[in-house]
Design an enzyme around this catalytic site. Structure first.
Site, PDB file in Angstrom:
ATOM      1  N   ALA A  65       0.835  -1.188   0.000  1.00 58.19           N
ATOM      2  CA  ALA A  65       0.000   0.000   0.000  1.00 58.19           C
ATOM      3  C   ALA A  65       0.878   1.250   0.000  1.00 58.19           C
ATOM      4  O   ALA A  65       2.083   1.185   0.263  1.00 58.19           O
ATOM      5  CB  ALA A  65      -0.908  -0.001   1.226  1.00 58.19           C
ATOM      6  N   GLY A 120      -0.397  -5.170   0.389  1.00 57.88           N
ATOM      7  CA  GLY A 120      -1.509  -5.014  -0.552  1.00 57.88           C
ATOM      8  C   GLY A 120      -1.238  -5.636  -1.894  1.00 57.88           C
ATOM      9  O   GLY A 120      -2.159  -6.061  -2.595  1.00 57.88           O
ATOM     10  N   GLU A 123      -2.099  -9.189  -1.505  1.00 53.84           N
ATOM     11  CA  GLU A 123      -3.564  -9.271  -1.395  1.00 53.84           C
ATOM     12  C   GLU A 123      -4.232  -9.045  -2.745  1.00 53.84           C
ATOM     13  O   GLU A 123      -5.220  -9.708  -3.079  1.00 53.84           O
ATOM     14  CB  GLU A 123      -4.047  -8.246  -0.367  1.00 53.84           C
ATOM     15  CG  GLU A 123      -3.662  -8.631   1.058  1.00 53.84           C
ATOM     16  CD  GLU A 123      -3.865  -7.517   2.059  1.00 53.84           C
ATOM     17  OE1 GLU A 123      -4.384  -7.790   3.159  1.00 53.84           O
ATOM     18  OE2 GLU A 123      -3.504  -6.356   1.747  1.00 53.84           O
ATOM     19  N   GLU A 137       2.976  -6.255   7.038  1.00 52.93           N
ATOM     20  CA  GLU A 137       2.349  -5.139   7.759  1.00 52.93           C
ATOM     21  C   GLU A 137       2.698  -5.120   9.245  1.00 52.93           C
ATOM     22  O   GLU A 137       2.776  -4.062   9.863  1.00 52.93           O
ATOM     23  CB  GLU A 137       0.819  -5.207   7.593  1.00 52.93           C
ATOM     24  CG  GLU A 137       0.311  -4.950   6.186  1.00 52.93           C
ATOM     25  CD  GLU A 137       0.183  -6.208   5.344  1.00 52.93           C
ATOM     26  OE1 GLU A 137      -0.532  -6.166   4.331  1.00 52.93           O
ATOM     27  OE2 GLU A 137       0.799  -7.248   5.707  1.00 52.93           O
TER      28      GLU A 137
END
Length: 259
Positions: free
Chosen positions: A67, A110, A113, A133
């Site tokens: 992210a 991310g 993901e 994370e």
């Protein structure tokens, strides 16, 4: 279609579209704007009758390194709640056509993901997957604890999520996270070949089959079987089913129209 942070080729091969992340300086970090562009591109391609399979990639150097942390670093819980950035991910997941992730280099946080949101993952020999994370004081929020666990099992997912460790392409293959590994320079060609195998089949049956497989993760076995049978019966309302079975009987190649 023109976007700032992604490139879209709606005809990279017959009935196959390519969506490529294009933030090389930021290692394809998934800002809110990037995710909105991906969502909009997938919506448009989902509505394009000439497109049957979509490939999502970040190029040869990196898929997506995570992210955009700069956007979140100073956010409060209420800020994150009001932004509701994960609704975009839910909308991406509603894409009815098959999406194949072509992953080379880092697919972290991310990025991992996003790859798991796709229906299949082709990995280059340089691919590395991870949910790091925890190392910056938070945890996965776009499905990392859920899809990863379903893909590779509890203990492996727990280790990745709680330590932030990365896994290699070889480990990802042995864990069942990716379909196959190919040399980086052949990644796109081999992904297009896989997409081509699907693109020549009935678009109606492919959509219904994808829906049924995804439903297996959200239902009991008995509920899933009922759903599968309904979609199976529904294929018999299509011209593609009539063409496919007629071609089989007549010993010729079928000509599917997606109707």
């Amino acid at each position: 279609m023109t976007f700032e942070f992604i490139k879209v080729n709606a005809q990279v091969a017959k009935h196959i579209a390519l969506v490529e992340l294009n933030r090389p300086k930021e290692l394809n970090a998934l800002s809110r704007q990037v995710m909105l562009e991906i969502r909009d591109a997938l919506r448009a391609l989902d509505d394009d009758d000439n497109v049957r399979v979509i490939i999502l990639t970040g190029g040869l150097k990196v898929f997506a390194a995570g992210a955009d942390i700069k956007q979140m670093a100073d956010a409060t819980a209420i800020d994150m709640l009001n932004i509701d950035q994960f609704s975009t991910w839910d909308q991406i997941k509603k894409t009815r056509k098959p999406i194949i992730a072509a992953v080379s280099g880092f697919a972290l946080g991310g990025g991992c993901e996003l790859a798991m949101t796709c229906d299949m993952i082709m990995a280059s020999d340089t691919a590395k997957f991870g949910q790091p994370e925890i190392k910056i004081g938070t945890m996965p929020g776009a499905g990392g604890t859920q899809r990863l666990t379903r893909a590779i099992g509890k203990v492996r997912a727990m280790e990745m999520v709680l330590t932030g460790k990365f896994i290699s392409a070889e480990e990802a293959l042995s864990f069942g996270l990716v379909n196959r590994i190919v040399p980086a320079e052949l990644l796109l060609d081999e992904t297009i070949k896989l997409a081509g195998e699907i693109a020549k089949l009935s678009p109606v049956a492919v959509k219904l089959a994808k829906e049924a497989v995804n439903n297996a993760f959200n239902s009991t076995l008995d509920e899933g079987l009922v759903f599968e049978r309904k979609n199976f019966y529904l294929t018999f309302a299509s011209q593609d089913q009539k063409e496919g079975m007629a071609a089989f009987v007549e010993k010729r190649a079928p000509d599917f129209k997606g109707k």
